[in-house]
Motif scaffolding. Sequence first.
Motif, PDB file in Angstrom:
ATOM      1  N   GLN A 168       0.827  -1.190   0.000  1.00 43.53           N
ATOM      2  CA  GLN A 168       0.000   0.000   0.000  1.00 43.53           C
ATOM      3  C   GLN A 168       0.873   1.256   0.000  1.00 43.53           C
ATOM      4  OE1 GLN A 168      -3.457  -0.167  -0.164  1.00 43.53           O
ATOM      5  NE2 GLN A 168      -2.987  -2.323  -0.504  1.00 43.53           N
ATOM      6  N   ILE A 169       0.288   2.370  -0.435  1.00 42.62           N
ATOM      7  CA  ILE A 169       0.992   3.650  -0.426  1.00 42.62           C
ATOM      8  C   ILE A 169       0.852   4.252   0.964  1.00 42.62           C
ATOM      9  CG2 ILE A 169       1.199   5.899  -1.514  1.00 42.62           C
ATOM     10  CD1 ILE A 169      -0.268   4.748  -3.930  1.00 42.62           C
ATOM     11  N   ASN A 170       1.979   4.496   1.614  1.00 45.12           N
ATOM     12  CA  ASN A 170       1.939   4.981   2.986  1.00 45.12           C
ATOM     13  C   ASN A 170       2.375   6.437   3.131  1.00 45.12           C
ATOM     14  OD1 ASN A 170       1.082   2.478   4.139  1.00 45.12           O
ATOM     15  ND2 ASN A 170       3.156   1.697   3.854  1.00 45.12           N
ATOM     16  N   GLU A 171       3.507   6.803   2.564  1.00 42.75           N
ATOM     17  CA  GLU A 171       4.045   8.138   2.778  1.00 42.75           C
ATOM     18  C   GLU A 171       5.020   8.461   1.655  1.00 42.75           C
ATOM     19  OE1 GLU A 171       7.672   6.987   5.747  1.00 42.75           O
ATOM     20  OE2 GLU A 171       5.677   7.127   6.626  1.00 42.75           O
ATOM     21  N   ASN A 172       5.582   9.659   1.714  1.00 37.47           N
ATOM     22  CA  ASN A 172       6.590  10.063   0.739  1.00 37.47           C
ATOM     23  C   ASN A 172       7.908   9.351   1.037  1.00 37.47           C
ATOM     24  OD1 ASN A 172       5.247  11.923  -0.968  1.00 37.47           O
ATOM     25  ND2 ASN A 172       5.250  13.424   0.695  1.00 37.47           N
ATOM     26  N   SER A 191      11.219   2.066  -6.318  1.00 35.35           N
ATOM     27  CA  SER A 191       9.889   2.651  -6.215  1.00 35.35           C
ATOM     28  C   SER A 191       9.994   4.023  -5.554  1.00 35.35           C
ATOM     29  CB  SER A 191       8.951   1.755  -5.399  1.00 35.35           C
ATOM     30  OG  SER A 191       9.392   1.655  -4.060  1.00 35.35           O
ATOM     31  N   LYS A 192       9.022   4.872  -5.856  1.00 31.93           N
ATOM     32  CA  LYS A 192       8.962   6.205  -5.281  1.00 31.93           C
ATOM     33  C   LYS A 192       7.511   6.562  -5.007  1.00 31.93           C
ATOM     34  CE  LYS A 192      10.013  10.412  -4.085  1.00 31.93           C
ATOM     35  NZ  LYS A 192      10.004  10.628  -2.660  1.00 31.93           N
ATOM     36  N   GLU A 193       7.226   6.968  -3.769  1.00 22.39           N
ATOM     37  CA  GLU A 193       5.888   7.378  -3.374  1.00 22.39           C
ATOM     38  C   GLU A 193       5.813   8.900  -3.299  1.00 22.39           C
ATOM     39  OE1 GLU A 193       4.953   5.446   0.253  1.00 22.39           O
ATOM     40  OE2 GLU A 193       4.939   3.432  -0.612  1.00 22.39           O
ATOM     41  N   MET A 194       4.654   9.441  -3.644  1.00 25.45           N
ATOM     42  CA  MET A 194       4.467  10.896  -3.678  1.00 25.45           C
ATOM     43  C   MET A 194       3.063  11.232  -3.184  1.00 25.45           C
ATOM     44  SD  MET A 194       6.037  11.421  -7.492  1.00 25.45           S
ATOM     45  CE  MET A 194       5.241   9.887  -8.001  1.00 25.45           C
ATOM     46  N   ALA A 195       2.975  12.127  -2.226  1.00 26.37           N
ATOM     47  CA  ALA A 195       1.690  12.665  -1.772  1.00 26.37           C
ATOM     48  C   ALA A 195       1.491  14.003  -2.460  1.00 26.37           C
ATOM     49  CB  ALA A 195       1.681  12.809  -0.266  1.00 26.37           C
ATOM     50  N   LEU A 200      -4.807  12.901  -3.238  1.00 27.53           N
ATOM     51  CA  LEU A 200      -4.171  11.946  -4.140  1.00 27.53           C
ATOM     52  C   LEU A 200      -2.741  11.635  -3.715  1.00 27.53           C
ATOM     53  CD1 LEU A 200      -4.132  10.290  -6.780  1.00 27.53           C
ATOM     54  CD2 LEU A 200      -3.449  12.397  -7.972  1.00 27.53           C
ATOM     55  N   ARG A 201      -2.459  10.328  -3.647  1.00 28.87           N
ATOM     56  CA  ARG A 201      -1.101   9.843  -3.423  1.00 28.87           C
ATOM     57  C   ARG A 201      -0.764   8.849  -4.533  1.00 28.87           C
ATOM     58  NH1 ARG A 201      -0.970   7.605   2.565  1.00 28.87           N
ATOM     59  NH2 ARG A 201      -2.971   6.760   1.864  1.00 28.87           N
ATOM     60  N   LEU A 202       0.486   8.877  -4.995  1.00 26.32           N
ATOM     61  CA  LEU A 202       0.917   8.020  -6.098  1.00 26.32           C
ATOM     62  C   LEU A 202       2.166   7.242  -5.717  1.00 26.32           C
ATOM     63  CD1 LEU A 202       0.608  10.485  -9.138  1.00 26.32           C
ATOM     64  CD2 LEU A 202      -1.025   8.703  -8.473  1.00 26.32           C
ATOM     65  N   ARG A 203       2.337   6.110  -6.382  1.00 27.86           N
ATOM     66  CA  ARG A 203       3.600   5.375  -6.299  1.00 27.86           C
ATOM     67  C   ARG A 203       3.967   4.875  -7.685  1.00 27.86           C
ATOM     68  NH1 ARG A 203       3.006   1.424  -2.487  1.00 27.86           N
ATOM     69  NH2 ARG A 203       2.270  -0.113  -3.996  1.00 27.86           N
ATOM     70  N   GLY A 260      -2.340   4.510  -7.507  1.00 28.61           N
ATOM     71  CA  GLY A 260      -2.899   5.732  -6.969  1.00 28.61           C
ATOM     72  C   GLY A 260      -3.887   5.464  -5.854  1.00 28.61           C
ATOM     73  N   SER A 261      -3.853   6.291  -4.829  1.00 25.65           N
ATOM     74  CA  SER A 261      -4.783   6.191  -3.708  1.00 25.65           C
ATOM     75  C   SER A 261      -5.459   7.539  -3.530  1.00 25.65           C
ATOM     76  CB  SER A 261      -4.038   5.793  -2.433  1.00 25.65           C
ATOM     77  OG  SER A 261      -4.891   5.839  -1.311  1.00 25.65           O
ATOM     78  N   LEU A 262      -6.805   7.537  -3.438  1.00 21.90           N
ATOM     79  CA  LEU A 262      -7.563   8.775  -3.332  1.00 21.90           C
ATOM     80  C   LEU A 262      -8.432   8.766  -2.076  1.00 21.90           C
ATOM     81  CD1 LEU A 262      -7.704   7.778  -6.610  1.00 21.90           C
ATOM     82  CD2 LEU A 262      -8.506  10.136  -6.773  1.00 21.90           C
ATOM     83  N   LYS A 263      -8.398   9.863  -1.343  1.00 23.29           N
ATOM     84  CA  LYS A 263      -9.271  10.066  -0.196  1.00 23.29           C
ATOM     85  C   LYS A 263     -10.303  11.096  -0.614  1.00 23.29           C
ATOM     86  CE  LYS A 263     -10.284   9.417   4.183  1.00 23.29           C
ATOM     87  NZ  LYS A 263     -10.678   8.105   4.719  1.00 23.29           N
ATOM     88  N   LEU A 264     -11.441  10.613  -1.145  1.00 27.97           N
ATOM     89  CA  LEU A 264     -12.442  11.515  -1.707  1.00 27.97           C
ATOM     90  C   LEU A 264     -13.160  12.308  -0.629  1.00 27.97           C
ATOM     91  CD1 LEU A 264     -13.863   9.186  -4.503  1.00 27.97           C
ATOM     92  CD2 LEU A 264     -12.004  10.857  -4.631  1.00 27.97           C
TER      93      LEU A 264
END
Length: 414
Positions: A168-172, A191-195, A200-203, A260-264
């Motif tokens: 899962q995408i957790n943090e930058n 891998s690289k994670e981005m908030a 929206l958060r991406l990896r 991608g993870s979205l908190k709508l």
Amino acid sequence: MKLKQRKISIYIGLIFGSILIGGVSRAQVIPPEYGQKIGDVVVSASLVGTELKDMTQNTSILTNEDIKNNPNQTIDQVLKNQSSVFLNDTPYYEKDVTGQSLNVRGLGTQRTLVLIDGVPANNAMYGTVEWNRAPLSAIEDVEFIRGGVSNLYGNMGMGGVINITTRQINENKGEASASYGSYGTGNVAASKEMALNDVLRLRVSADYFATDGYVVQSTISPATTYPNKKTTSVLSNQAAPLLPGIGPASANAANYRLDGSLKLNSDTDAFFKIGSHNFTNLSGPGYSFAPKTMQQTTFSTGVVTRLGSDHRVEANAFYENGNLWQQNVSNSPPASAYISSNYANPFSTVGASAKSIQKFNDFAIDEVMVGVDGRQVAAQNLTNSFSALSSTSNQPGTMHPLRTLKVSKSFMAL
């Protein structure tokens, strides 16, 4: 006297099917006490998120730590040591891409459903498992439910279900790893994670695996030149030498993913996953000029909305499009080996599901799930066959007409 209340989970399934033809786990053992409290483990392969202690079927979980501590380099070889799993000792990359089967509890090689983030990893053409889509560097955990789950997953779940979940995408943060071993075997992953914002958060992640010559040719055939043979009675039982054109087996696999993870809003979460997967090998010993290649593109998305503390609604959809390209080789010494046929097997899988889950914490019924799930699987077998070599011209003959076989399957679970 106070009576202890018993809770019952109820799931009702109904399967519809049609076919159109034309033209992991270690035993579930209570760990020793080390003065630490282990949190509850939720099994998402049950479709409703059931705690492991409440699962009525034989269920095991392979955690990320279990996978990291395992000496094997591929997930199929991690699973082969688990009870009720029948896999040989050959890793998937050493086998023909059409022969990467999985047999659970002896129910056959096409009766166990393998999921990667909810997307089926069973090949639409051959029913085999696309293990190359699940590199160890991307796996968070593996859930293994033994026994029939056809009421939830359709006829592909008669032997059970293996649910592979990626991280899962957790943090930058960013990660990178590499390894190298004998026979030019190596792994590279990054891998690289981005908030991007609060929503929206991406990896972005990629991995590459390659090996050259995992088969030691000298252990298969003596170092002789075809067709020379030693005819003395002492050596008459020697193994046949290598045929012309056969070389060291090799393989490589690459995976590229965007998650991608979205908190709508406070009650609604969504996700999407896009992947490109490529796998090429010479199943050994193989002909060095006839590799077999699998190319796939996958997409999945989903949303979950909590309508209350005990009620939620989920919807998911996925799509996979791929193609298997392979060549068959004929060898009739003294003529050189030649490609006798080309195979192209395009395939696709598309599916969607929706379900409503209601918990009843104060009643005898624990929870009720009502949902619908549909999946369409399609595949083609396109073949070009060539005539035999001429013994004098050493050139292939004419090409035979194209032969096509189309297979389409669909089912719906309610």
